[in-house]
Design a protein around this motif. Structure first.
Motif, PDB file in Angstrom:
ATOM      1  N   PRO A  48       0.799  -1.233   0.000  1.00  0.00           N
ATOM      2  CA  PRO A  48       0.000   0.000   0.000  1.00  0.00           C
ATOM      3  C   PRO A  48       0.830   1.282   0.000  1.00  0.00           C
ATOM      4  CG  PRO A  48      -0.979  -1.600   1.480  1.00  0.00           C
ATOM      5  CD  PRO A  48       0.345  -2.176   1.027  1.00  0.00           C
ATOM      6  N   ASP A  49       1.913   1.317   0.757  1.00  0.00           N
ATOM      7  CA  ASP A  49       2.714   2.548   0.812  1.00  0.00           C
ATOM      8  C   ASP A  49       3.608   2.737  -0.411  1.00  0.00           C
ATOM      9  OD1 ASP A  49       4.420   0.456   1.525  1.00  0.00           O
ATOM     10  OD2 ASP A  49       5.602   1.701   2.883  1.00  0.00           O
ATOM     11  N   ALA A  50       3.651   1.749  -1.309  1.00  0.00           N
ATOM     12  CA  ALA A  50       4.461   1.847  -2.523  1.00  0.00           C
ATOM     13  C   ALA A  50       3.608   2.062  -3.773  1.00  0.00           C
ATOM     14  CB  ALA A  50       5.310   0.583  -2.682  1.00  0.00           C
ATOM     15  N   ARG A  51       2.289   2.038  -3.621  1.00  0.00           N
ATOM     16  CA  ARG A  51       1.399   2.189  -4.782  1.00  0.00           C
ATOM     17  C   ARG A  51       1.457   3.609  -5.343  1.00  0.00           C
ATOM     18  NH1 ARG A  51      -3.522  -1.305  -2.150  1.00  0.00           N
ATOM     19  NH2 ARG A  51      -2.382  -3.269  -2.280  1.00  0.00           N
ATOM     20  N   GLY A  52       1.176   3.699  -6.639  1.00  0.00           N
ATOM     21  CA  GLY A  52       1.140   4.999  -7.294  1.00  0.00           C
ATOM     22  C   GLY A  52       2.508   5.516  -7.693  1.00  0.00           C
ATOM     23  N   ASN A  53       3.534   4.678  -7.584  1.00  0.00           N
ATOM     24  CA  ASN A  53       4.893   5.090  -7.919  1.00  0.00           C
ATOM     25  C   ASN A  53       5.449   4.375  -9.147  1.00  0.00           C
ATOM     26  OD1 ASN A  53       5.335   6.926  -5.677  1.00  0.00           O
ATOM     27  ND2 ASN A  53       5.272   5.103  -4.391  1.00  0.00           N
ATOM     28  N   GLY A  54       4.574   3.705  -9.905  1.00  0.00           N
ATOM     29  CA  GLY A  54       5.010   3.036 -11.123  1.00  0.00           C
ATOM     30  C   GLY A  54       5.837   1.787 -10.878  1.00  0.00           C
ATOM     31  N   LEU A  55       5.630   1.117  -9.753  1.00  0.00           N
ATOM     32  CA  LEU A  55       6.440  -0.054  -9.410  1.00  0.00           C
ATOM     33  C   LEU A  55       5.864  -1.379  -9.903  1.00  0.00           C
ATOM     34  CD1 LEU A  55       7.396   0.991  -5.802  1.00  0.00           C
ATOM     35  CD2 LEU A  55       8.858   1.002  -7.826  1.00  0.00           C
ATOM     36  N   ALA A  56       4.579  -1.427 -10.194  1.00  0.00           N
ATOM     37  CA  ALA A  56       3.967  -2.693 -10.598  1.00  0.00           C
ATOM     38  C   ALA A  56       4.607  -3.243 -11.870  1.00  0.00           C
ATOM     39  CB  ALA A  56       2.460  -2.543 -10.768  1.00  0.00           C
ATOM     40  N   ALA A  57       4.809  -2.406 -12.874  1.00  0.00           N
ATOM     41  CA  ALA A  57       5.393  -2.881 -14.134  1.00  0.00           C
ATOM     42  C   ALA A  57       6.795  -3.457 -13.933  1.00  0.00           C
ATOM     43  CB  ALA A  57       5.398  -1.778 -15.185  1.00  0.00           C
ATOM     44  N   PRO A  58       7.699  -2.780 -13.204  1.00  0.00           N
ATOM     45  CA  PRO A  58       9.012  -3.386 -12.980  1.00  0.00           C
ATOM     46  C   PRO A  58       8.939  -4.682 -12.177  1.00  0.00           C
ATOM     47  CG  PRO A  58       9.109  -1.035 -12.501  1.00  0.00           C
ATOM     48  CD  PRO A  58       7.673  -1.388 -12.750  1.00  0.00           C
ATOM     49  N   VAL A  59       8.027  -4.779 -11.221  1.00  0.00           N
ATOM     50  CA  VAL A  59       7.886  -6.019 -10.443  1.00  0.00           C
ATOM     51  C   VAL A  59       7.409  -7.143 -11.354  1.00  0.00           C
ATOM     52  CG1 VAL A  59       6.569  -7.155  -8.601  1.00  0.00           C
ATOM     53  CG2 VAL A  59       7.555  -4.888  -8.206  1.00  0.00           C
ATOM     54  N   VAL A  60       6.399  -6.854 -12.180  1.00  0.00           N
ATOM     55  CA  VAL A  60       5.883  -7.873 -13.111  1.00  0.00           C
ATOM     56  C   VAL A  60       6.967  -8.281 -14.105  1.00  0.00           C
ATOM     57  CG1 VAL A  60       4.225  -8.319 -14.975  1.00  0.00           C
ATOM     58  CG2 VAL A  60       3.467  -7.195 -12.866  1.00  0.00           C
ATOM     59  N   ALA A  61       7.658  -7.306 -14.674  1.00  0.00           N
ATOM     60  CA  ALA A  61       8.693  -7.609 -15.674  1.00  0.00           C
ATOM     61  C   ALA A  61       9.818  -8.441 -15.065  1.00  0.00           C
ATOM     62  CB  ALA A  61       9.244  -6.316 -16.274  1.00  0.00           C
ATOM     63  N   ALA A  62      10.309  -8.038 -13.903  1.00  0.00           N
ATOM     64  CA  ALA A  62      11.416  -8.767 -13.267  1.00  0.00           C
ATOM     65  C   ALA A  62      10.985 -10.179 -12.866  1.00  0.00           C
ATOM     66  CB  ALA A  62      11.927  -7.988 -12.056  1.00  0.00           C
ATOM     67  N   PHE A  91       0.883  -4.423 -16.762  1.00  0.00           N
ATOM     68  CA  PHE A  91       1.207  -5.632 -17.520  1.00  0.00           C
ATOM     69  C   PHE A  91       1.640  -5.285 -18.941  1.00  0.00           C
ATOM     70  CE2 PHE A  91      -0.724  -7.757 -13.939  1.00  0.00           C
ATOM     71  CZ  PHE A  91       0.029  -8.921 -13.845  1.00  0.00           C
ATOM     72  N   SER A  92       1.021  -4.274 -19.550  1.00  0.00           N
ATOM     73  CA  SER A  92       1.441  -3.845 -20.896  1.00  0.00           C
ATOM     74  C   SER A  92       2.879  -3.337 -20.872  1.00  0.00           C
ATOM     75  CB  SER A  92       0.513  -2.753 -21.425  1.00  0.00           C
ATOM     76  OG  SER A  92      -0.759  -3.273 -21.683  1.00  0.00           O
ATOM     77  N   LEU A  93       3.205  -2.499 -19.891  1.00  0.00           N
ATOM     78  CA  LEU A  93       4.569  -1.983 -19.787  1.00  0.00           C
ATOM     79  C   LEU A  93       5.583  -3.092 -19.501  1.00  0.00           C
ATOM     80  CD1 LEU A  93       3.937   1.327 -17.815  1.00  0.00           C
ATOM     81  CD2 LEU A  93       4.699   1.103 -20.201  1.00  0.00           C
ATOM     82  N   ALA A  94       5.119  -4.174 -18.888  1.00  0.00           N
ATOM     83  CA  ALA A  94       6.001  -5.310 -18.589  1.00  0.00           C
ATOM     84  C   ALA A  94       6.146  -6.255 -19.780  1.00  0.00           C
ATOM     85  CB  ALA A  94       5.465  -6.069 -17.376  1.00  0.00           C
ATOM     86  N   GLY A  95       5.499  -5.936 -20.911  1.00  0.00           N
ATOM     87  CA  GLY A  95       5.667  -6.732 -22.122  1.00  0.00           C
ATOM     88  C   GLY A  95       4.539  -7.685 -22.440  1.00  0.00           C
ATOM     89  N   TYR A  96       3.499  -7.713 -21.630  1.00  0.00           N
ATOM     90  CA  TYR A  96       2.336  -8.565 -21.907  1.00  0.00           C
ATOM     91  C   TYR A  96       1.479  -7.871 -22.974  1.00  0.00           C
ATOM     92  CZ  TYR A  96       3.194 -11.274 -17.590  1.00  0.00           C
ATOM     93  OH  TYR A  96       3.722 -12.079 -16.607  1.00  0.00           O
ATOM     94  N   VAL A  97       0.764  -8.664 -23.756  1.00  0.00           N
ATOM     95  CA  VAL A  97      -0.111  -8.117 -24.795  1.00  0.00           C
ATOM     96  C   VAL A  97      -1.526  -8.658 -24.608  1.00  0.00           C
ATOM     97  CG1 VAL A  97       1.751  -7.795 -26.474  1.00  0.00           C
ATOM     98  CG2 VAL A  97       0.484  -9.944 -26.446  1.00  0.00           C
ATOM     99  N   PRO A  98      -2.548  -7.866 -24.988  1.00  0.00           N
ATOM    100  CA  PRO A  98      -3.927  -8.341 -24.873  1.00  0.00           C
ATOM    101  C   PRO A  98      -4.141  -9.589 -25.733  1.00  0.00           C
ATOM    102  CG  PRO A  98      -3.872  -5.983 -25.317  1.00  0.00           C
ATOM    103  CD  PRO A  98      -2.473  -6.500 -25.488  1.00  0.00           C
ATOM    104  N   ALA A  99      -4.894 -10.550 -25.168  1.00  0.00           N
ATOM    105  CA  ALA A  99      -5.141 -11.816 -25.886  1.00  0.00           C
ATOM    106  C   ALA A  99      -6.589 -12.256 -25.715  1.00  0.00           C
ATOM    107  CB  ALA A  99      -4.185 -12.887 -25.389  1.00  0.00           C
ATOM    108  N   GLY A 100      -7.495 -11.301 -25.695  1.00  0.00           N
ATOM    109  CA  GLY A 100      -8.903 -11.637 -25.623  1.00  0.00           C
ATOM    110  C   GLY A 100      -9.474 -11.568 -24.226  1.00  0.00           C
ATOM    111  N   ARG A 101     -10.617 -12.208 -24.086  1.00  0.00           N
ATOM    112  CA  ARG A 101     -11.350 -12.203 -22.816  1.00  0.00           C
ATOM    113  C   ARG A 101     -11.625 -13.632 -22.385  1.00  0.00           C
ATOM    114  NH1 ARG A 101     -14.174  -7.181 -21.741  1.00  0.00           N
ATOM    115  NH2 ARG A 101     -13.474  -5.650 -23.267  1.00  0.00           N
ATOM    116  N   ASP A 102     -11.871 -13.798 -21.095  1.00  0.00           N
ATOM    117  CA  ASP A 102     -12.184 -15.101 -20.539  1.00  0.00           C
ATOM    118  C   ASP A 102     -13.212 -14.874 -19.434  1.00  0.00           C
ATOM    119  OD1 ASP A 102     -12.108 -17.805 -20.047  1.00  0.00           O
ATOM    120  OD2 ASP A 102      -9.951 -17.895 -19.737  1.00  0.00           O
ATOM    121  N   VAL A 103     -13.863 -15.931 -19.013  1.00  0.00           N
ATOM    122  CA  VAL A 103     -14.818 -15.840 -17.909  1.00  0.00           C
ATOM    123  C   VAL A 103     -14.375 -16.818 -16.826  1.00  0.00           C
ATOM    124  CG1 VAL A 103     -17.219 -16.158 -17.195  1.00  0.00           C
ATOM    125  CG2 VAL A 103     -16.706 -15.175 -19.436  1.00  0.00           C
TER     126      VAL A 103
END
Length: 120
Positions: A48-62, A91-103
């Motif tokens: 929570p204290d790290a949110r909003g700082n653009g860290l999710a993409a580097p965590v996902v990528a690494a 996820f897009s910044l980490a290199g993932y691409v959209p691949a449709g929808r699922d339920v």
């Protein structure tokens, strides 16, 4: 910079979970991959204290790089609720691409995947 200490937490099913830390050792978040049938489904939580700082993409990528370094044959994917723009962006910044929808359990989700590298 995001790092993963050498310690890795393994769930009882063998799915890797890594704690992301900054260089000084402050925990930034967790990335987990549920593995089954040749697929790895990523999920990430940022502290929570790290949110909003653009860290999710580097965590996902690494985390994704670390996973694929150990098993490059896996199809890596993530499921995101429509409207969760920060997750889509991360996820897009980490290199993932959209691949449709699922339920899943009656909930429509966006599916993102790590594209396979073209064969040479």
């Amino acid at each position: 910079m995001v790092t993963f200490p050498s310690s890795k937490i393994e769930t009882r099913l063998g799915s890797p979970v890594w704690i992301a830390e900054e260089e000084r050792g402050r925990p930034l978040g967790i990335i987990r991959f549920a593995i089954g049938s040749g697929k790895a489904t990523a999920s990430v939580t940022i502290a929570p204290d790290a949110r909003g700082n653009g860290l999710a993409a580097p965590v996902v990528a690494a985390g994704t790089r670390k996973l694929l370094a150990k098993n490059s044959a896996l199809l890596v994917q993530a499921f995101i609720r429509p409207g969760n723009t920060p997750s889509e962006r991360a996820f897009s910044l980490a290199g993932y691409v959209p691949a449709g929808r699922d339920v899943e359990n009656g909930v429509e989700l966006l599916r993102y995947v790590v594209p396979e590298e073209p064969s040479s």
